[in-house]
Design a protein around this motif. Structure first.
Motif, PDB file in Angstrom:
ATOM      1  N   VAL A 235       0.639  -1.200  -0.168  1.00 59.10           N
ATOM      2  CA  VAL A 235       0.072  -0.214  -0.060  1.00 59.10           C
ATOM      3  C   VAL A 235       0.700   1.268  -0.125  1.00 59.10           C
ATOM      4  O   VAL A 235       1.719   1.482   0.663  1.00 59.10           O
ATOM      5  N   VAL A 236       0.819   2.120  -0.934  1.00 56.24           N
ATOM      6  CA  VAL A 236       1.568   3.389  -1.002  1.00 56.24           C
ATOM      7  C   VAL A 236       0.924   4.473  -0.632  1.00 56.24           C
ATOM      8  O   VAL A 236      -0.292   4.753  -1.019  1.00 56.24           O
ATOM      9  N   THR A 237       1.563   5.344   0.165  1.00 56.35           N
ATOM     10  CA  THR A 237       1.097   6.471   0.735  1.00 56.35           C
ATOM     11  C   THR A 237       2.286   7.707   0.316  1.00 56.35           C
ATOM     12  O   THR A 237       3.387   7.332   0.636  1.00 56.35           O
ATOM     13  N   VAL A 238       1.763   8.959  -0.075  1.00 52.48           N
ATOM     14  CA  VAL A 238       2.560   9.876  -0.174  1.00 52.48           C
ATOM     15  C   VAL A 238       2.229  11.127   0.740  1.00 52.48           C
ATOM     16  O   VAL A 238       0.873  11.515   0.777  1.00 52.48           O
ATOM     17  N   THR A 239       3.031  11.546   1.711  1.00 49.24           N
ATOM     18  CA  THR A 239       2.675  12.528   2.655  1.00 49.24           C
ATOM     19  C   THR A 239       3.532  13.678   2.330  1.00 49.24           C
ATOM     20  O   THR A 239       4.683  13.535   2.292  1.00 49.24           O
ATOM     21  N   ILE A 240       2.760  15.099   2.357  1.00 55.35           N
ATOM     22  CA  ILE A 240       3.456  16.158   2.123  1.00 55.35           C
ATOM     23  C   ILE A 240       3.514  16.928   3.435  1.00 55.35           C
ATOM     24  O   ILE A 240       2.455  17.195   3.941  1.00 55.35           O
ATOM     25  N   LYS A 241       4.603  17.330   3.999  1.00 57.57           N
ATOM     26  CA  LYS A 241       4.941  18.315   5.212  1.00 57.57           C
ATOM     27  C   LYS A 241       5.515  19.802   4.778  1.00 57.57           C
ATOM     28  O   LYS A 241       6.435  19.434   4.159  1.00 57.57           O
ATOM     29  N   VAL A 242       5.100  20.673   5.627  1.00 57.90           N
ATOM     30  CA  VAL A 242       5.759  21.729   5.644  1.00 57.90           C
ATOM     31  C   VAL A 242       5.985  22.417   7.069  1.00 57.90           C
ATOM     32  O   VAL A 242       5.168  22.386   7.752  1.00 57.90           O
ATOM     33  N   ASP A 243       7.285  22.589   7.353  1.00 56.72           N
ATOM     34  CA  ASP A 243       7.882  22.958   8.626  1.00 56.72           C
ATOM     35  C   ASP A 243       7.211  21.721   9.600  1.00 56.72           C
ATOM     36  O   ASP A 243       6.604  22.314  10.844  1.00 56.72           O
ATOM     37  N   ASN A 244       7.351  20.515   9.235  1.00 55.27           N
ATOM     38  CA  ASN A 244       7.094  19.340  10.176  1.00 55.27           C
ATOM     39  C   ASN A 244       5.523  19.130  10.250  1.00 55.27           C
ATOM     40  O   ASN A 244       5.024  18.597  11.165  1.00 55.27           O
ATOM     41  N   VAL A 245       4.681  19.991   9.421  1.00 56.12           N
ATOM     42  CA  VAL A 245       3.364  19.978   9.690  1.00 56.12           C
ATOM     43  C   VAL A 245       2.603  19.278   8.340  1.00 56.12           C
ATOM     44  O   VAL A 245       3.068  19.737   7.347  1.00 56.12           O
ATOM     45  N   THR A 246       1.748  18.204   8.671  1.00 56.69           N
ATOM     46  CA  THR A 246       1.264  17.755   7.429  1.00 56.69           C
ATOM     47  C   THR A 246       0.268  18.498   6.666  1.00 56.69           C
ATOM     48  O   THR A 246      -0.803  19.261   7.284  1.00 56.69           O
ATOM     49  N   VAL A 247       0.464  18.761   5.333  1.00 60.58           N
ATOM     50  CA  VAL A 247      -0.424  19.525   4.755  1.00 60.58           C
ATOM     51  C   VAL A 247      -1.291  18.755   3.606  1.00 60.58           C
ATOM     52  O   VAL A 247      -2.425  19.387   3.238  1.00 60.58           O
ATOM     53  N   SER A 248      -0.788  17.580   3.203  1.00 60.72           N
ATOM     54  CA  SER A 248      -1.715  16.673   2.341  1.00 60.72           C
ATOM     55  C   SER A 248      -0.953  15.139   2.516  1.00 60.72           C
ATOM     56  O   SER A 248       0.276  14.996   2.688  1.00 60.72           O
ATOM     57  N   THR A 249      -2.138  14.289   2.312  1.00 61.90           N
ATOM     58  CA  THR A 249      -1.611  12.783   2.280  1.00 61.90           C
ATOM     59  C   THR A 249      -2.407  12.297   1.182  1.00 61.90           C
ATOM     60  O   THR A 249      -3.623  12.530   1.025  1.00 61.90           O
ATOM     61  N   TYR A 250      -1.724  11.395   0.399  1.00 59.23           N
ATOM     62  CA  TYR A 250      -2.212  10.788  -0.772  1.00 59.23           C
ATOM     63  C   TYR A 250      -2.054   9.238  -0.599  1.00 59.23           C
ATOM     64  O   TYR A 250      -1.179   8.603  -0.444  1.00 59.23           O
ATOM     65  N   THR A 251      -3.321   8.640  -1.052  1.00 56.87           N
ATOM     66  CA  THR A 251      -3.426   7.229  -1.352  1.00 56.87           C
ATOM     67  C   THR A 251      -4.130   6.894  -2.330  1.00 56.87           C
ATOM     68  O   THR A 251      -4.628   7.914  -3.239  1.00 56.87           O
ATOM     69  N   ASN A 252      -4.296   5.758  -3.040  1.00 59.40           N
ATOM     70  CA  ASN A 252      -4.914   5.460  -4.190  1.00 59.40           C
ATOM     71  C   ASN A 252      -6.601   5.829  -4.102  1.00 59.40           C
ATOM     72  O   ASN A 252      -7.064   6.020  -5.150  1.00 59.40           O
ATOM     73  N   SER A 253      -6.844   5.962  -2.964  1.00 62.67           N
ATOM     74  CA  SER A 253      -8.163   6.089  -2.936  1.00 62.67           C
ATOM     75  C   SER A 253      -8.580   7.918  -2.673  1.00 62.67           C
ATOM     76  O   SER A 253      -9.684   8.191  -2.802  1.00 62.67           O
ATOM     77  N   SER A 254      -7.619   8.577  -2.638  1.00 66.64           N
ATOM     78  CA  SER A 254      -7.614  10.023  -2.392  1.00 66.64           C
ATOM     79  C   SER A 254      -8.075  10.768  -3.663  1.00 66.64           C
ATOM     80  O   SER A 254      -9.020  11.430  -3.564  1.00 66.64           O
ATOM     81  N   VAL A 255      -8.027  10.180  -4.800  1.00 68.04           N
ATOM     82  CA  VAL A 255      -8.250  10.590  -6.172  1.00 68.04           C
ATOM     83  C   VAL A 255      -8.622   9.773  -7.268  1.00 68.04           C
ATOM     84  O   VAL A 255      -8.008   8.629  -7.380  1.00 68.04           O
ATOM     85  N   SER A 256     -10.023   9.916  -7.926  1.00 71.41           N
ATOM     86  CA  SER A 256     -10.079   8.866  -8.981  1.00 71.41           C
ATOM     87  C   SER A 256      -9.130   8.625 -10.001  1.00 71.41           C
ATOM     88  O   SER A 256      -8.415   9.726 -10.452  1.00 71.41           O
ATOM     89  N   ASN A 257      -8.669   7.567 -10.250  1.00 70.67           N
ATOM     90  CA  ASN A 257      -7.881   7.223 -11.505  1.00 70.67           C
ATOM     91  C   ASN A 257      -6.254   7.273 -10.981  1.00 70.67           C
ATOM     92  O   ASN A 257      -5.562   6.977 -11.984  1.00 70.67           O
ATOM     93  N   LEU A 258      -6.125   7.478  -9.506  1.00 65.92           N
ATOM     94  CA  LEU A 258      -4.551   7.536  -9.018  1.00 65.92           C
ATOM     95  C   LEU A 258      -4.264   6.208  -8.861  1.00 65.92           C
ATOM     96  O   LEU A 258      -5.070   5.266  -8.197  1.00 65.92           O
ATOM     97  N   ASN A 259      -2.879   5.529  -9.227  1.00 68.08           N
ATOM     98  CA  ASN A 259      -2.557   4.427  -8.919  1.00 68.08           C
ATOM     99  C   ASN A 259      -0.971   4.581  -8.665  1.00 68.08           C
ATOM    100  O   ASN A 259       0.001   4.693  -9.534  1.00 68.08           O
ATOM    101  N   LEU A 260      -0.792   5.019  -7.424  1.00 64.24           N
ATOM    102  CA  LEU A 260       0.568   5.142  -6.845  1.00 64.24           C
ATOM    103  C   LEU A 260       1.438   3.961  -6.975  1.00 64.24           C
ATOM    104  O   LEU A 260       2.628   4.174  -7.133  1.00 64.24           O
ATOM    105  N   ASN A 261       0.912   2.903  -7.113  1.00 65.71           N
ATOM    106  CA  ASN A 261       1.857   1.292  -7.132  1.00 65.71           C
ATOM    107  C   ASN A 261       2.481   1.630  -8.701  1.00 65.71           C
ATOM    108  O   ASN A 261       3.523   0.915  -8.768  1.00 65.71           O
TER     109      ASN A 261
END
Length: 307
Positions: A235-261
């Protein structure tokens, strides 16, 4: 970053504010001289079980041999050309930095810089990668420093991508900055993906604005931008942080047609675009970067750990 052309790659950064002397070169010389006295460091250091995979501290005099410096027109803008001579290393704010500087060549043409790392990475199963960069966005009007938020039409970015057959192996935009003075500038993360070359299936549905309380002028304009890219039990997850604070988290269910694998190995990219091919997004008649807009990058690091 927004894609206005089928084969575009993407773009994005962040800033600070100070005053200086009467002309740009004198101001920069003064900055360089004072910086050598107070060589602070914001280098990202991660303890065990993190293991460093890549680092560039942009020591002054470096040939940037770990990077490819682009010489071409921007894919997303009619108004910006990239020159391989633009990315340099400089003393800035007491740090040895990568500097990417914009220069106005004519009414509708700007010179800027774009670099891509020769290093590439992708998480294997049950591993995580942490990509970090310390970045400041700033403008200069003659010898006076200006906030990035006072400019219009700048489009800096910090991102990772596999450019071959884009976007079939994905793109991760950690930071894209858009300056819209006198209106509020904004900063976002984004993801791009498709199953055939030149066909992004996501549009901008994965774009996520930074929180409203993000202050580009805070911390003297320096901010830590990070991408955490992991695969846990496939299971693939991408997390974006700014100054150690999470601003966004992406998984395949986050957006239609996304396949991080299906993402491939990514290179690291830093650039400053100007304008756009969409005049409704950035009006070319309003572009105002004063004398220059600059991206300063204190360091870039990649760490890996088992999970």
């Amino acid at each position: 970053m927004k894609k206005f052309s089928l084969f575009s790659l993407t773009l994005t950064c962040v800033l600070g504010f100070a005053s200086c002397s009467d002309n740009p070169s004198a101001a920069e010389d003064q900055l360089a001289n004072t910086s050598a006295i107070s060589n602070g460091s914001t280098n990202k250091v991660a303890g065990a079980p993190w293991v460093k995979q890549f680092e560039d501290t942009f020591d002054v005099g470096s040939s940037l041999s770990q990077w490819t410096k682009e010489q071409r027109a921007d894919y997303n803008s009619w108004y910006c050309d990239y020159y391989s001579s633009v990315p340099t290393t400089q003393w800035r704010d007491g740090k040895q930095c990568l500097e990417i500087k914009t220069t106005k060549l004519s009414t509708y043409k700007y010179q800027s810089g774009f670099i891509t790392s020769n290093y590439q990475y992708k998480p294997e199963n049950n591993t995580e990668y942490m990509l970090s960069a310390n970045i400041k966005l700033i403008a200069m009007d003659g010898g006076t420093y200006k906030s990035f938020t006072e400019t219009y039409g700048a489009w800096p970015a910090f991102w990772s991508v596999q450019g071959n057959a884009w976007p079939t192996q994905g793109e991760i935009d950690i930071m894209e900055g858009y300056s819209f003075a006198p209106n509020a500038s904004r900063f976002t993360s984004n993801i791009f993906y498709g199953t055939s070359a030149g066909n992004n299936l996501l549009g901008n549905s994965a774009e996520r604005n930074y929180p409203n309380n993000f202050d580009i002028n805070g911390n003297s304009g320096w901010h830590l931008y990070e991408s955490f890219w992991k695969m846990k039990d496939n299971v693939v997850t991408v997390t974006i942080k700014v100054d150690n604070v999470t601003v966004s988290t992406y998984t395949n269910s986050s957006v239609s047609n996304l396949n991080l694998n299906n993402f491939g190995k990514h290179a690291i990219t830093l650039n400053v675009n100007v304008g756009s091919k969409d005049s409704n997004f950035i009006d070319p008649n309003k572009i105002n970067l004063f004398t220059t807009v600059m991206m300063w990058v204190d360091d870039v690091t990649v760490y890996k750990r088992p999970i």
